[in-house]
Design a protein around this motif. Structure first.
Motif, PDB file in Angstrom:
ATOM      1  N   GLU A   1      77.869  -6.236 112.509  1.00 16.91           N
ATOM      2  CA  GLU A   1      77.427  -4.842 112.348  1.00 16.91           C
ATOM      3  C   GLU A   1      76.092  -4.863 111.606  1.00 16.91           C
ATOM      4  O   GLU A   1      75.857  -5.716 110.753  1.00 16.91           O
ATOM      5  CB  GLU A   1      78.481  -4.025 111.597  1.00 16.91           C
ATOM      6  N   ARG A   2      75.253  -3.913 111.972  1.00 14.85           N
ATOM      7  CA  ARG A   2      73.949  -3.797 111.294  1.00 14.85           C
ATOM      8  C   ARG A   2      73.738  -2.339 110.893  1.00 14.85           C
ATOM      9  O   ARG A   2      72.650  -1.793 111.060  1.00 14.85           O
ATOM     10  CB  ARG A   2      72.816  -4.257 112.225  1.00 14.85           C
TER      11      ARG A   2
ATOM     12  N   ARG B   1      70.380   5.663 107.141  1.00 16.51           N
ATOM     13  CA  ARG B   1      69.113   5.384 107.833  1.00 16.51           C
ATOM     14  C   ARG B   1      69.087   6.156 109.148  1.00 16.51           C
ATOM     15  O   ARG B   1      70.081   6.199 109.873  1.00 16.51           O
ATOM     16  CB  ARG B   1      69.002   3.872 108.078  1.00 16.51           C
TER      17      ARG B   1
ATOM     18  N   PHE C   1      59.893  -6.866  97.652  1.00 20.46           N
ATOM     19  CA  PHE C   1      61.201  -6.517  97.118  1.00 20.46           C
ATOM     20  C   PHE C   1      60.965  -5.978  95.712  1.00 20.46           C
ATOM     21  O   PHE C   1      59.952  -6.295  95.086  1.00 20.46           O
ATOM     22  CB  PHE C   1      62.127  -7.746  97.084  1.00 20.46           C
TER      23      PHE C   1
ATOM     24  N   PRO D   1      62.408  -5.316  91.714  1.00 24.70           N
ATOM     25  CA  PRO D   1      63.455  -5.644  90.728  1.00 24.70           C
ATOM     26  C   PRO D   1      64.270  -4.380  90.447  1.00 24.70           C
ATOM     27  O   PRO D   1      63.865  -3.270  90.770  1.00 24.70           O
ATOM     28  CB  PRO D   1      62.668  -6.076  89.495  1.00 24.70           C
TER      29      PRO D   1
ATOM     30  N   GLY E   1      73.848  -3.690  94.021  1.00 24.25           N
ATOM     31  CA  GLY E   1      75.080  -3.002  94.406  1.00 24.25           C
ATOM     32  C   GLY E   1      75.313  -3.010  95.902  1.00 24.25           C
ATOM     33  O   GLY E   1      74.572  -3.656  96.648  1.00 24.25           O
TER      34      GLY E   1
ATOM     35  N   LYS F   1      72.452   2.821  95.623  1.00 22.98           N
ATOM     36  CA  LYS F   1      71.044   2.918  96.033  1.00 22.98           C
ATOM     37  C   LYS F   1      70.720   4.390  96.237  1.00 22.98           C
ATOM     38  O   LYS F   1      71.641   5.228  96.317  1.00 22.98           O
ATOM     39  CB  LYS F   1      70.748   2.070  97.264  1.00 22.98           C
TER      40      LYS F   1
ATOM     41  N   ARG G   1      63.648   1.560  87.752  1.00 21.89           N
ATOM     42  CA  ARG G   1      63.316   1.508  89.183  1.00 21.89           C
ATOM     43  C   ARG G   1      61.845   1.821  89.467  1.00 21.89           C
ATOM     44  O   ARG G   1      61.498   2.020  90.629  1.00 21.89           O
ATOM     45  CB  ARG G   1      64.173   2.537  89.941  1.00 21.89           C
TER      46      ARG G   1
HETATM   47  N1  SAJ Z   1      67.846  -3.677  95.886  1.00 23.13           N
HETATM   48  C1  SAJ Z   1      66.976  -4.136  94.906  1.00 23.13           C
HETATM   49  N2  SAJ Z   1      65.706  -4.473  95.271  1.00 23.13           N
HETATM   50  C2  SAJ Z   1      65.270  -4.378  96.569  1.00 23.13           C
HETATM   51  C3  SAJ Z   1      66.187  -3.909  97.550  1.00 23.13           C
HETATM   52  C4  SAJ Z   1      67.457  -3.566  97.184  1.00 23.13           C
HETATM   53  O1  SAJ Z   1      67.335  -4.229  93.726  1.00 23.13           O
HETATM   54  O2  SAJ Z   1      64.114  -4.689  96.836  1.00 23.13           O
HETATM   55  C5  SAJ Z   1      69.202  -3.338  95.505  1.00 23.13           C
HETATM   56  C6  SAJ Z   1      69.565  -1.909  95.800  1.00 23.13           C
HETATM   57  O3  SAJ Z   1      69.254  -1.074  94.705  1.00 23.13           O
HETATM   58  C7  SAJ Z   1      71.073  -1.998  96.016  1.00 23.13           C
HETATM   59  C8  SAJ Z   1      71.261  -3.386  96.609  1.00 23.13           C
HETATM   60  O4  SAJ Z   1      70.080  -4.119  96.289  1.00 23.13           O
HETATM   61  O5  SAJ Z   1      71.764  -1.893  94.798  1.00 23.13           O
HETATM   62  C9  SAJ Z   1      71.458  -3.384  98.111  1.00 23.13           C
HETATM   63  O6  SAJ Z   1      70.427  -2.607  98.632  1.00 23.13           O
HETATM   64  P1  SAJ Z   1      70.038  -2.660 100.206  1.00 23.13           P
HETATM   65  O7  SAJ Z   1      68.770  -1.905 100.377  1.00 23.13           O
HETATM   66  O8  SAJ Z   1      70.106  -4.035 100.699  1.00 23.13           O
HETATM   67  O9  SAJ Z   1      71.139  -1.734 100.865  1.00 23.13           O
HETATM   68  P2  SAJ Z   1      72.510  -2.089 101.533  1.00 23.13           P
HETATM   69  O10 SAJ Z   1      73.423  -2.817 100.637  1.00 23.13           O
HETATM   70  O11 SAJ Z   1      72.996  -0.804 102.107  1.00 23.13           O
HETATM   71  O12 SAJ Z   1      72.098  -3.100 102.676  1.00 23.13           O
HETATM   72  C10 SAJ Z   1      72.106  -2.679 103.996  1.00 23.13           C
HETATM   73  C11 SAJ Z   1      72.287  -3.950 104.776  1.00 23.13           C
HETATM   74  N3  SAJ Z   1      72.637  -3.604 106.118  1.00 23.13           N
HETATM   75  C12 SAJ Z   1      73.605  -4.306 106.739  1.00 23.13           C
HETATM   76  O13 SAJ Z   1      74.194  -5.223 106.200  1.00 23.13           O
HETATM   77  C13 SAJ Z   1      73.926  -3.897 108.095  1.00 23.13           C
HETATM   78  C14 SAJ Z   1      71.017  -4.776 104.758  1.00 23.13           C
HETATM   79  O14 SAJ Z   1      71.118  -5.830 105.723  1.00 23.13           O
HETATM   80  C15 SAJ Z   1      69.817  -3.942 105.093  1.00 23.13           C
HETATM   81  O15 SAJ Z   1      68.647  -4.750 105.027  1.00 23.13           O
HETATM   82  C16 SAJ Z   1      69.720  -2.817 104.075  1.00 23.13           C
HETATM   83  O16 SAJ Z   1      70.889  -1.998 104.273  1.00 23.13           O
HETATM   84  C17 SAJ Z   1      68.470  -1.985 104.287  1.00 23.13           C
HETATM   85  O17 SAJ Z   1      67.447  -2.566 104.703  1.00 23.13           O
HETATM   86  O18 SAJ Z   1      68.529  -0.805 103.943  1.00 23.13           O
END
Ligand code: SAJ
Length: 438
Positions: free
Chosen positions: A167-168, A173, A265, A267, A272, A339, A422
């Motif tokens: 799944e992606r 989004r 990316f 910090p 989460g 997030k 943030r």
């Molecule tokens: N985060 C950071 N710094 C960053 C990016 C994220 O600290 O530069 C933190 C966020 O605050 C959060 C956690 O990492 O707490 C995860 O954030 P995320 O943007 O990766 O969001 P997710 O967990 O919803 O990840 C999903 C994932 N999608 C799937 O697995 C299908 C990820 O592969 C995607 O890349 C991501 O969404 C996305 O791009 O939004």
């Protein structure tokens, strides 16, 4: 009987009866996409409240509007049930169940085991099965295939067609959705790939066939491990910049001007969500069984899980400059979702930060427009009702999750002290004596 031909024909003329097992943030959008492609879809979930909600034309998933459910259920294209016996009448089923971690940090495969046991009772010759849940390489073959063929009545690639397709889904989004996000699929055999690619290809814009289920399982883990490790890197950069007295946010902006060979990316106060902190640990667990230590994953995980404590230390330092001990200080945490702009609390670093602040004697309140209350472990809190009053009365306002609906200018104006984890306050925060950044 040539089940390959029979199933491909049924997929092409949309007469195949489709099932989706698990109607969460992955399964429900997938069921909708298959139904919108013209298939008759039965969503199956053991949680009655989900079934009731769908029967009433109500969606409980951010990405699926109520009216979509109402249209598809009224035309009979989408049904929902908690009765697994319907599987015996279906031609194809996608498995979209959770794959969390146990408290020990090991994979919790109980949902996969349970769904495989249920499917086993009803699987029949001429059936396609696709596992979508993120898991370690080998799960589809070692757990699902062995369970479904343990009594030797079905032959994979001849009358059972089994594949893995990660799944992606990124909840919230809108540019990339279940339909238009390229979908990797890897079969246990070439015939499995042919059948399942034909099925998914009728509903999804782009199917990416790969040579095995393991390749598909591993591709997903690479995607999310890549992300987790790079977030760990930039978090460590933040710790280094703190030691060096250099503004990490300015460093990242400067590095981001490089038009190639760099990916930005940010910090943060921790990592989460239900994917990024968890998926890589499925990989490290599997490699441990093969006597290999995944050092990158382990180190990044260590750094990421250490960020809440690092953040609290920085908050303590900020209060200190205002001659305020953390013990007894009133602290308002802004944003507890994992997030921005979503209502998901899973693995949110805000929970750790609140816990650590309370441990140090702070009087902690929180506000989150998406999360009215927290009921997690021993934490029982309500989002503050009077936001403006809480900002003014706090000794320190801590921005943990930068929801876009916050007015950071007025927060900086009204707060005595702002800790911004943030960079939500941006340049305005940089020159503001009341603002301290991660
Ligand atoms: N985060 C950071 N710094 C960053 C990016 C994220 O600290 O530069 C933190 C966020 O605050 C959060 C956690 O990492 O707490 C995860 O954030 P995320 O943007 O990766 O969001 P997710 O967990 O919803 O990840 C999903 C994932 N999608 C799937 O697995 C299908 C990820 O592969 C995607 O890349 C991501 O969404 C996305 O791009 O939004």
């Amino acid at each position: 009987m040539n089940y390959v031909k029979e199933l491909v024909t049924k997929f092409e003329n949309k007469s195949a009866r489709i099932g989706v097992l698990g109607l969460g943030y992955v399964g429900l959008p997938l069921a909708v996409v298959f139904a919108q492609a013209g298939f008759e879809v039965t969503g199956i979930d053991p949680i009655e409240s989900k079934i009731k909600s769908l029967e009433q034309g109500k969606s409980y998933v951010l990405d699926v509007p109520d009216e979509t459910i109402q249209i598809l259920t009224s035309t009979g294209k989408l049904k929902a049930t908690s009765d697994f016996a319907v599987l015996k009448d279906l031609d194809a089923v996608s498995i979209c169940v959770p794959t969390p971690l146990r408290k020990t940090g090991d994979p919790d495969l109980s949902f996969i085991f349970s769904v495989a046991d249920s499917l086993k009772k009803y699987v029949h010759p001429g059936m396609a099965v696709v596992l979508e849940s993120t898991t370690y390489p080998g799960t589809t073959r070692e757990l699902i295939l062995s369970k479904l063929t343990e009594d030797n009545t079905l032959k994979v690639g001849e009358d059972l067609f089994l594949a893995f397709s990660p799944e992606r889904v990124d909840p919230g989004r809108i540019d990339y959705t279940t339909r238009n996000t390229p979908k990797v699929i890897g079969g246990i055999t070439p015939a499995c790939l042919e059948v399942t690619s034909s099925w998914y290809g009728q509903a999804l814009e782009k199917v990416i066939p790969v040579s095995s289920a393991e390749v598909a399982e591993m591709a997903k883990l690479l995607e999310n491990t890549f992300r987790m490790i790079n977030i760990g890197l930039v978090n460590e950069m933040a710790i280094m910049c703190d030691r060096l007295g250099v503004d990490i946010w300015e460093v990242i902006e400067a590095a981001s001007t490089k038009p190639f060979g760099f990916m930005k990316f940010q910090p943060g106060p921790g990592l989460g969500g239900h994917c990024i902190p968890i998926d890589p640990l499925y990989l490290s667990w599997k490699l441990k069984t093969l006597n290999y230590s995944t050092r990158f994953i382990n180190l990044a995980s260590e750094i990421n899980t250490g960020m809440p404590r690092f953040t609290v230390t920085k908050i303590q330092d900020a209060l200190n400059t205002h001659k305020k001990p953390i013990n007894g200080s009133k602290i308002l945490v802004l944003g507890v979702a994992y997030k921005p702009d979503i209502d998901d609390l899973r693995e949110s670093p805000a929970l750790d930060i609140i816990h650590l602040l309370q441990e140090k004697g702070a009087q902690v309140q929180y506000h989150d427009p998406f999360i009215p209350s927290i009921n997690h472990d021993e934490l029982r809190m309500q989002s503050v009702a009077d936001f403006d009053k809480a900002v003014k009365e706090a000794d320190c306002v801590v921005i943990v999750t930068n929801h876009s609906l916050y007015d950071y200018t007025s927060i900086m104006r009204d707060a005595k002290l702002v800790f911004d984890a943030r960079n939500a306050t941006g340049d305005a925060g940089k020159d503001n004596p009341k603002v301290v950044k991660l």
